[in-house]
Scaffold this motif. Structure first.
Motif, PDB file in Angstrom:
ATOM      1  N   TYR A 182      -3.380 -19.397  10.623  1.00  0.00           N
ATOM      2  CA  TYR A 182      -2.619 -18.961   9.443  1.00  0.00           C
ATOM      3  C   TYR A 182      -2.182 -17.501   9.456  1.00  0.00           C
ATOM      4  O   TYR A 182      -1.511 -17.062   8.533  1.00  0.00           O
ATOM      5  CB  TYR A 182      -3.445 -19.211   8.174  1.00  0.00           C
TER       6      TYR A 182
ATOM      7  N   SER B  77       1.137 -16.356   7.431  1.00  0.00           N
ATOM      8  CA  SER B  77       0.959 -15.518   6.246  1.00  0.00           C
ATOM      9  C   SER B  77       1.730 -14.211   6.367  1.00  0.00           C
ATOM     10  O   SER B  77       2.287 -13.709   5.385  1.00  0.00           O
ATOM     11  CB  SER B  77      -0.536 -15.228   6.035  1.00  0.00           C
ATOM     12  N   ALA B  78       1.771 -13.626   7.570  1.00  0.00           N
ATOM     13  CA  ALA B  78       2.467 -12.365   7.762  1.00  0.00           C
ATOM     14  C   ALA B  78       3.971 -12.512   7.551  1.00  0.00           C
ATOM     15  O   ALA B  78       4.629 -11.612   7.007  1.00  0.00           O
ATOM     16  CB  ALA B  78       2.182 -11.810   9.153  1.00  0.00           C
TER      17      ALA B  78
ATOM     18  N   ALA C 299       5.422 -14.754   5.627  1.00  0.00           N
ATOM     19  CA  ALA C 299       5.633 -15.624   4.466  1.00  0.00           C
ATOM     20  C   ALA C 299       6.933 -15.295   3.751  1.00  0.00           C
ATOM     21  O   ALA C 299       7.756 -16.159   3.490  1.00  0.00           O
ATOM     22  CB  ALA C 299       4.448 -15.523   3.512  1.00  0.00           C
TER      23      ALA C 299
ATOM     24  N   SER D 210       3.318  -6.987   4.472  1.00  0.00           N
ATOM     25  CA  SER D 210       2.894  -8.053   5.384  1.00  0.00           C
ATOM     26  C   SER D 210       1.517  -7.791   5.986  1.00  0.00           C
ATOM     27  O   SER D 210       0.918  -8.700   6.570  1.00  0.00           O
ATOM     28  CB  SER D 210       3.910  -8.218   6.509  1.00  0.00           C
TER      29      SER D 210
ATOM     30  N   GLY E  38      -1.217 -10.215   5.161  1.00  0.00           N
ATOM     31  CA  GLY E  38      -1.381 -11.431   5.958  1.00  0.00           C
ATOM     32  C   GLY E  38      -1.984 -11.144   7.314  1.00  0.00           C
ATOM     33  O   GLY E  38      -2.746 -11.956   7.852  1.00  0.00           O
TER      34      GLY E  38
ATOM     35  N   LYS F 234       0.394 -19.255   1.155  1.00  0.00           N
ATOM     36  CA  LYS F 234       0.662 -17.834   0.923  1.00  0.00           C
ATOM     37  C   LYS F 234      -0.243 -17.263  -0.165  1.00  0.00           C
ATOM     38  O   LYS F 234      -0.865 -16.205   0.026  1.00  0.00           O
ATOM     39  CB  LYS F 234       2.135 -17.652   0.517  1.00  0.00           C
TER      40      LYS F 234
ATOM     41  N   SER G 216      -3.953 -17.200   0.941  1.00  0.00           N
ATOM     42  CA  SER G 216      -4.209 -16.140   1.919  1.00  0.00           C
ATOM     43  C   SER G 216      -4.215 -14.766   1.267  1.00  0.00           C
ATOM     44  O   SER G 216      -5.004 -13.897   1.661  1.00  0.00           O
ATOM     45  CB  SER G 216      -3.151 -16.186   3.027  1.00  0.00           C
ATOM     46  N   ASN G 217      -3.370 -14.546   0.264  1.00  0.00           N
ATOM     47  CA  ASN G 217      -3.405 -13.277  -0.461  1.00  0.00           C
ATOM     48  C   ASN G 217      -4.753 -13.069  -1.138  1.00  0.00           C
ATOM     49  O   ASN G 217      -5.309 -11.960  -1.138  1.00  0.00           O
ATOM     50  CB  ASN G 217      -2.294 -13.236  -1.505  1.00  0.00           C
TER      51      ASN G 217
ATOM     52  N   SER H 209      -3.053  -5.664   0.198  1.00  0.00           N
ATOM     53  CA  SER H 209      -3.514  -6.889  -0.476  1.00  0.00           C
ATOM     54  C   SER H 209      -3.448  -6.742  -1.989  1.00  0.00           C
ATOM     55  O   SER H 209      -3.094  -7.696  -2.693  1.00  0.00           O
ATOM     56  CB  SER H 209      -4.957  -7.208  -0.047  1.00  0.00           C
TER      57      SER H 209
END
Length: 781
Positions: A42, A46-47, A49, A272, A275, A420, A423-424, A474
């Protein structure tokens, strides 16, 4: 009792062989590195997204790869493997291990019933300050000890890290399983894939939590082969993609690509990073699970197996994406798109199994840290089930926490339905725990390792600056899912604060209202009532003095037991207490009163004994105290004593656990003067599902044993044969009149709710209900 002599002779330190180290390293792959090894599922997804786009210049994908490489190198490899793993608390690791280390080297512990005798425990070791760091170290130590606000701040910092670990226990299973099943998106259209993925992920999560009560030891043998297969799979695919698509991807390991990435993407690139930091999710498990393995085994497994496999996997994905810029939609930038189509389905199956293994590790870690918090008075008492037949410390199961985690995990999965947002949330939880570890570790360097304060500041600023960069990336996504760990942490922090505050106030009430020894002496040996055969075991939190509840017994009951033992079961800020240091035994008042005090000490990772074993050891410790008390009075040898200056209770003697010295029969050793007593255990079968045992005392007719000692031992024997009753107070804690509105709300509603819905004392649960007596008492705090 020669503590130093016992340290060296009874428990010599055994050097691990290479075979043992390799075995532990193999086992650690399944228990420790499940989360970290599944991160390639992931990270790229995620990066990319929404903050950055994959372009034909490849600056974005190479920049992300460069960030991933250096983050994995600096945080897990350099910080944890080479520095943090050295800060073990007698072999144990984790946030609370750092906190208890600080509590022992600077007296900042919030445990109310601490004693100087606890500092003589084997694992309560402290190093002296060296000449170079003496002034600054002592100054920092005295500052922490003088200011209560700093002590509370240190506790809040440790609890914050703990709460984020619990939040990680909610989010990591969700993100691991959800990303593992995301491979289905390549086989079905996007408009339908979430209707298949979410139910499938929820089914796997429910099965995962339902299997927890079986314990790690039943399925643990499968963990390491699954993770090894997964690491071999992703590294092989990575090597294939590197040489097949873009061998020049090695250039992206240069830090220059990080600069180019941020220069081009600017704000989007900074966002990013939230992620990218997921590549180190699970790194804290290396330290938290240190107690199950050894430093060398964990270091070898990560350095030679996990680290190179992850680097190859990330490089392989970057090599594939660098040659594929038209991917229809952003959500297809993920792990499975870089897997050759012929092996995609087998890889999907392995990924799901690896995700389950990784989730198992963080769930077990959450159980362990909840037990530690509960043992140190920072969390309501919960039911702890030891799932290992050999009583291994870390293999536990907590039903209440398990089902709570499952409901929260399902709520996150169903509520977000999107990788997304999950993951955040997971990213903020992970980086907060690492920040807390960095802050506590810098204090450990000065107070425990006696290093230069400049070295500690350098450590904090170097790693702290990296982690703050990720933390800010984050936190900016607070409204996009990162609010979840913040809300969960606030809820658990409030629970911990209320429970800890109520526990402290309740103990202060006990101390302020304890009965004077003069009042006891005025009653005479009969205590003003009829003394009947038997042993009355009175549970109390006090380590000195007579609890107020005892006066309720004496004034309201027409008769009381022939022998009375005030029992205090307490936790000390060490992971384990050796069996030979388990009990502190003393006498209250003159000998003819037959009043004793027994303090049973446990570490925060210890397994409490069952009722039979505890009863045997308790009675044997009192008998050994009676025997050695006379011998010690003659020649001054035998046991370590501690003076209770506050209330003239008499000395407290360190008495070992009898069951630790033999199996089947408990036998006290003969000392130099020939004073000996045999305590033979005789099993008596009774009509119950679990046969109980009783203890008989056989006092040999040794002419050297004092007549008074023999009579007291015989009286203890007769009292035990008559039966043992466990007596404890059922307290109702209320805020006293004149208290503030906040205090009344916290005590009358918050603490009262937690107390009524928590478990009773562990030792109370182990005694039969038929021999347990509860006496109500109102505490006005």
């Amino acid at each position: 009792m020669d503590i130093e002599g016992r340290k060296q002779n009874s428990h010599p330190i055994k050097k691990e062989s290479w075979r043992e180290v390799m075995t532990l390293a193999y086992q650690s792959l399944g228990v420790v590195y499940g989360d970290l090894s599944t991160s390639p599922l992931y990270v790229y997804k995620s990066a990319f997204a929404e903050d950055i786009q994959h372009s034909e210049s490849n600056e974005e994908i190479f920049g992300v790869l460069s960030f991933v490489f250096w983050t994995l190198t600096l945080i897990p490899l350099l910080k944890y493997v080479f520095i943090v793993l050295r800060a073990d608390d007698n072999g144990e690791g984790g946030t609370f291990a750092l906190y208890t280390l600080l509590c022992r080297h600077a007296r900042v512990s919030t445990l109310p019933n601490g004693q100087l005798a606890d500092e003589e425990l084997y694992e309560y070791r402290r190093d002296e300050f060296g000449p170079g760091s003496r002034d600054i170290g002592l100054s920092l130590k005295s500052t922490l000890e003088k200011h209560k606000i700093l002590q509370k701040g240190l506790l809040v910092l440790a609890l914050l890290g703990t709460c984020m670990v619990i939040g990680d226990g909610v989010l990591t299973p969700a993100i691991s399983v959800f990303s593992a099943v995301s491979g289905l998106e390549l086989s079905i259209s996007r408009e339908y894939h979430q209707y298949v993925e979410v139910p499938f992920a929820c089914i796997i999560l429910v099965l995962l939590f339902c299997l927890q009560h079986y314990g790690t030891h039943r399925v643990g043998f499968l963990f390491a082969p699954i993770v090894i297969t997964w690491l071999l799979c992703i590294s092989t695919i990575g090597i294939y993609n590197i040489f097949h698509w873009n061998p020049q991807v090695f250039q992206a390991l240069s830090p220059y690509y990080m600069y180019k990435f941020l220069k081009k993407t600017r704000t989007g690139g900074w966002k990013s990073l939230g992620g990218i930091l997921l590549c180190i999710i699970g790194s804290e498990a290396m330290y938290a699970d240190l107690g199950h393995f050894s430093q060398l085994s964990i270091k070898m497994a990560f350095t030679f197996v996990v680290y190179p496999s992850l680097i190859l996997a990330y490089m392989g994905q970057a090599a594939y994406l660098s040659k594929h810029h038209i991917l229809e939609t952003d959500y297809r930038i993920g792990f499975y798109v870089s897997v050759p189509e012929k092996i995609r389905w087998p890889v999907l199956g392995i990924a799901i199994l690896a995700a389950v293994v990784g989730s198992q590790a963080i769930i077990t870690g959450t159980f362990s840290i909840i037990k530690q918090c509960s043992a140190l008075g920072c969390f309501p008492r919960v039911k702890v089930i030891h799932t290992s037949p050999t009583n291994k410390h870390g293999q536990i199961y907590i039903p209440e926490i398990n089902w709570t985690l499952m409901l929260l995990c399902l709520a996150v999965t169903v509520g977000f339905r999107d990788l997304k947002h999950i993951s955040n949330a997971a990213g903020l939880a992970v980086i907060t725990v690492m920040l807390v570890t960095t802050c506590l570790m810098s204090l450990v360097m000065v107070l425990c390792w006696r290093k230069s304060v400049f070295l500690a500041l350098g450590f904090m600023f170097f790693f702290g600056s990296i982690e703050i960069m990720y933390f800010s990336a984050s936190l900016i996504k607070f409204r996009e899912g990162a609010w979840v760990p913040v809300v969960l942490s606030c809820i658990f922090l409030v629970i911990m604060f209320v429970w800890h505050y109520g526990t402290i106030k309740k103990y202060e009430f006990d101390v302020q209202n304890k009965v004077s020894i003069n009042w006891l002496l005025s009653l005479g040996p009969t205590l003003g009532i009829m003394r009947v055969r038997g042993i009355g075991l009175i549970h109390t939190e006090l380590v000195s003095g007579i609890p107020a509840i005892f006066s309720h017994f004496v004034t309201n009951l027409p008769a009381f037991h022939q022998v009375v033992v005030f029992l205090c079961v307490k936790s000390v800020p060490v992971p384990h207490v050796r069996p030979e240091e388990r009990f502190l035994v003393g006498r209250i008042g003159p000998k003819e009163y037959r009043l004793y005090r027994c303090i049973a000490r446990y570490g925060y990772r210890d397994v409490n004994m069952d009722d039979v074993e505890f009863e045997n050891d308790l009675i044997c410790s009192v008998a050994e105290f009676i025997r050695t008390e006379r011998a010690d009075a003659i020649d001054g040898n035998g046991v370590t004593d501690v003076r209770e200056d506050s209330d003239n209770d008499g000395r407290m003697a360190v008495v070992g656990s009898a069951s630790a010295n033999s199996e089947g029969s408990i036998r006290m050793c003969e000392d130099e003067n020939g004073f000996s007593s045999e305590l033979q255990e005789i099993a008596v079968a009774v009509a119950s599902p679990r046969p109980r045992k009783r203890v008989r005392f056989v006092v040999p007719e040794n002419p050297q044993i004092n007549t008074g000692v023999r009579d007291e031992l015989r009286e203890l024997m007769e009292a035990r044969e008559a039966g043992l009753a466990f007596i404890r107070g059922h307290c109702y804690v209320k805020a006293k009149r004149g208290s503030s509105l906040m205090k009344r709300f916290v005590i009358n509603f918050g603490y009262d709710f937690l107390r009524r819905n928590s478990r009773g004392p562990t030792n109370a649960l182990s005694f039969p209900q038929a021999s347990t007596l509860e006496v109500g008492m109102v505490y006005q705090v």
